[in-house]
Write an enzyme that holds these catalytic residues in place. Structure first.
Site, PDB file in Angstrom:
ATOM      1  N   GLU A  75      -0.911  -4.822   7.156  1.00  0.00           N
ATOM      2  CA  GLU A  75      -1.807  -4.805   8.317  1.00  0.00           C
ATOM      3  C   GLU A  75      -1.305  -3.813   9.364  1.00  0.00           C
ATOM      4  O   GLU A  75      -0.120  -3.753   9.665  1.00  0.00           O
ATOM      5  CB  GLU A  75      -1.904  -6.200   8.933  1.00  0.00           C
ATOM      6  CG  GLU A  75      -2.744  -7.170   8.122  1.00  0.00           C
ATOM      7  CD  GLU A  75      -2.883  -8.512   8.824  1.00  0.00           C
ATOM      8  OE1 GLU A  75      -2.177  -8.742   9.832  1.00  0.00           O
ATOM      9  OE2 GLU A  75      -3.694  -9.332   8.361  1.00  0.00           O
ATOM     10  N   ARG A 263     -13.587   2.237  -5.758  1.00  0.00           N
ATOM     11  CA  ARG A 263     -14.480   1.676  -4.738  1.00  0.00           C
ATOM     12  C   ARG A 263     -13.727   1.473  -3.425  1.00  0.00           C
ATOM     13  O   ARG A 263     -12.860   0.605  -3.318  1.00  0.00           O
ATOM     14  CB  ARG A 263     -15.076   0.356  -5.228  1.00  0.00           C
ATOM     15  CG  ARG A 263     -16.026   0.575  -6.382  1.00  0.00           C
ATOM     16  CD  ARG A 263     -16.628  -0.712  -6.910  1.00  0.00           C
ATOM     17  NE  ARG A 263     -17.578  -0.389  -7.964  1.00  0.00           N
ATOM     18  CZ  ARG A 263     -18.859  -0.123  -7.766  1.00  0.00           C
ATOM     19  NH1 ARG A 263     -19.362  -0.175  -6.548  1.00  0.00           N
ATOM     20  NH2 ARG A 263     -19.657   0.179  -8.772  1.00  0.00           N
TER      21      ARG A 263
END
Length: 484
Positions: A75, A263
């Site tokens: 993160e 993707r």
């Protein structure tokens, strides 16, 4: 004999079995999932993939996607993480950003890029969140006219996309007679609607966008101009279609269509000097970077998918090669060959042709529709998708078929091969009309599918065409991982 671990017995045999489970190949670990993947791999190998948004990723991209990078949380952004052990993740994300700017010929002083969006839809929503206040106004091409769901689609009765729920949306349209975007009407409506953001992007539009005209309209209304180049991002890299970067403030894209990666999504944003105050001479800087980055994380996402970022980095390196540029030129050439062959067979192509990788075939003159044709072609191992055409009265019975050339071009098909593909499509549509004649004009799609599946005469015709299609498709190798 079991030994104690933290006061609890540990079964040595069970623990050994656990270690074996972690080392087992998929074939042995989960035969059901392995079998499904093998069946899908075979479907792709023996079929003709004409869905315009699909492509075949390279072996290198898929290897990166299946790497140990899947294991790591990270993160935050390079140099500003909320987890330790991210030095190599920082290196990877920085490399991906560098390659993204290089691929599109962008000066790092003037452009930045966020490579963390999970895909195109989250990328678009992050831009709206960053630049448009809740219930602020946006304008995008209407979905039935070739736009995308995330550009604010809604019906008279319901707000369909989250974009239309959280923001006020007004669609712009194509001219129903020509199929081209009606820029004059867009300009008039923008003056009335006063959008904060105008979206230049499509999912089923075969012509180049006039980014200069769109920027002029945006400037007249004090709006940002955002390009969604998801469908054409590979074509833009190769320079075979106009680039949105000259005129747009923000550009979003997926990475798995013409770019031929895995993707994921990217958001490009302008940085540096936006304007100069005419009174004071003071430079006014863009503030898009902080707004967009904070909208992606922590606003809408948690930890980035580092394995996907690796796959994108690999795809971007491939995209900067001469081979990739030649591939994109062939994509466009093949699309024009497919279009010309279908016109010769008596089909109407919306806008009369294509500047890019896709065409929209209007089946109204043939007396059928996209939903029925899609089902018959699928039964014949030809994958495409139904799509609304300009002037359609109902999205429940769209008149068109969207056909694209990127995937089959990756398999090595050339213009002469697409002429043969056009004849396969033609035979499938002729069969569609025959089945429709047998079921009657008032038959539902459900009744049509039952007739297709249950009538031996039609099944014989399907099997015959499918055998020809699959024999033809098997001539062209399928990119990707060996064994899959």
């Amino acid at each position: 004999m079991a030994t104690a671990v933290n006061g609890a017995p540990r079964d040595a045999a069970l623990w050994s079995s656990h270690e074996q489970m972690l080392a087992q190949p998929l074939k042995d670990s989960d035969a059901e999932v392995y079998d499904i993947i093998k069946k899908e791999s075979n479907r792709q190998r023996v079929g003709l993939e004409l869905i315009a948004s699909e492509n075949f990723a390279s072996r290198a991209v898929l290897e990166a996607l299946g790497s140990c990078l899947n294991n790591k949380y990270s993160e935050g952004y390079p140099g500003q993480r909320y987890y330790g052990g991210t030095e190599h993740i920082d290196e990877l994300e920085t490399l991906c950003q560098k390659r993204a700017l290089q691929a599109y010929g962008l000066d790092p002083q003037c452009w930045g890029v966020n490579v963390q969006p999970y895909s195109g839809s989250p990328a678009n929503f992050a831009v709206y969140t960053a630049l448009v206040e809740p219930h602020g106004r946006i304008m995008g091409l209407d979905l039935p006219d070739g736009g995308h769901l995330t550009h604010g689609f809604m019906t008279d009765k319901k707000k369909i996309s989250a974009t239309s729920i959280f923001f006020e949306s007004m669609a712009y349209k194509v001219n129903p007679d020509t199929g081209y975007i009606d820029y004059d009407r867009l300009e008039e409506n923008a003056r009335l609607f006063h959008p904060k953001l105008i979206i230049a992007g499509t999912s089923c539009y075969s012509r180049n966008l006039d980014y200069g005209r769109l920027r002029k309209i945006a400037d007249e209304n004090g709006a940002y101009l955002m390009a969604d180049m998801a469908h054409i991002s590979g074509l833009v890299v190769a320079g075979v279609v106009p680039s949105p970067f000259e005129h747009c403030h923000v550009v979003t894209t997926t990475t798995h269509k013409t770019l031929r990666g895995c993707r994921a999504g990217m958001i490009f944003y302008r940085r540096g000097v936006r304007s100069v105050d005419p009174k004071t001479g003071k430079e006014i800087l863009y503030n898009l970077e902080s707004l967009i980055n904070s909208a992606v994380f922590p606003g809408l996402q948690g930890g980035p998918h580092n394995h996907a970022i690796a796959g994108v980095a690999v795809a971007l390196k491939q995209a900067m090669t001469p081979e990739f540029k030649e591939y994109q030129r062939q994509v466009v050439a093949n699309c024009r060959a497919l279009s010309a062959a279908l016109v010769e067979l008596g089909y109407k192509i919306v806008t009369g042709g294509s500047d890019n990788h896709l065409i929209l075939v209007d089946l109204r003159s043939k007396g059928t529709d996209g939903g029925r044709a899609e089902k018959v072609l699928e039964a014949c191992s030809i994958a495409c998708n139904k799509n609304t055409c300009p002037g359609d009265k109902s999205a429940l019975r769209p008149s068109g078929l969207r056909l694209g050339t990127p995937a089959l071009t990756s398999r090595g098909l050339l213009e002469k091969d697409f002429q043969k593909v056009a004849h396969f499509i033609h035979r499938g549509i002729e069969l569609t009309v025959q089945i429709q004649d047998d079921t009657g004009p008032r038959a539902t799609l459900k009744e049509f599918k039952e007739k297709l599946a249950g009538d031996e005469k039609h099944q014989r015709a399907v099997r015959a065409l499918r055998q020809e299609v699959e024999s033809f498709a098997a001539l062209f190798p399928l990119p990707g991982l060996p064994g899959f």
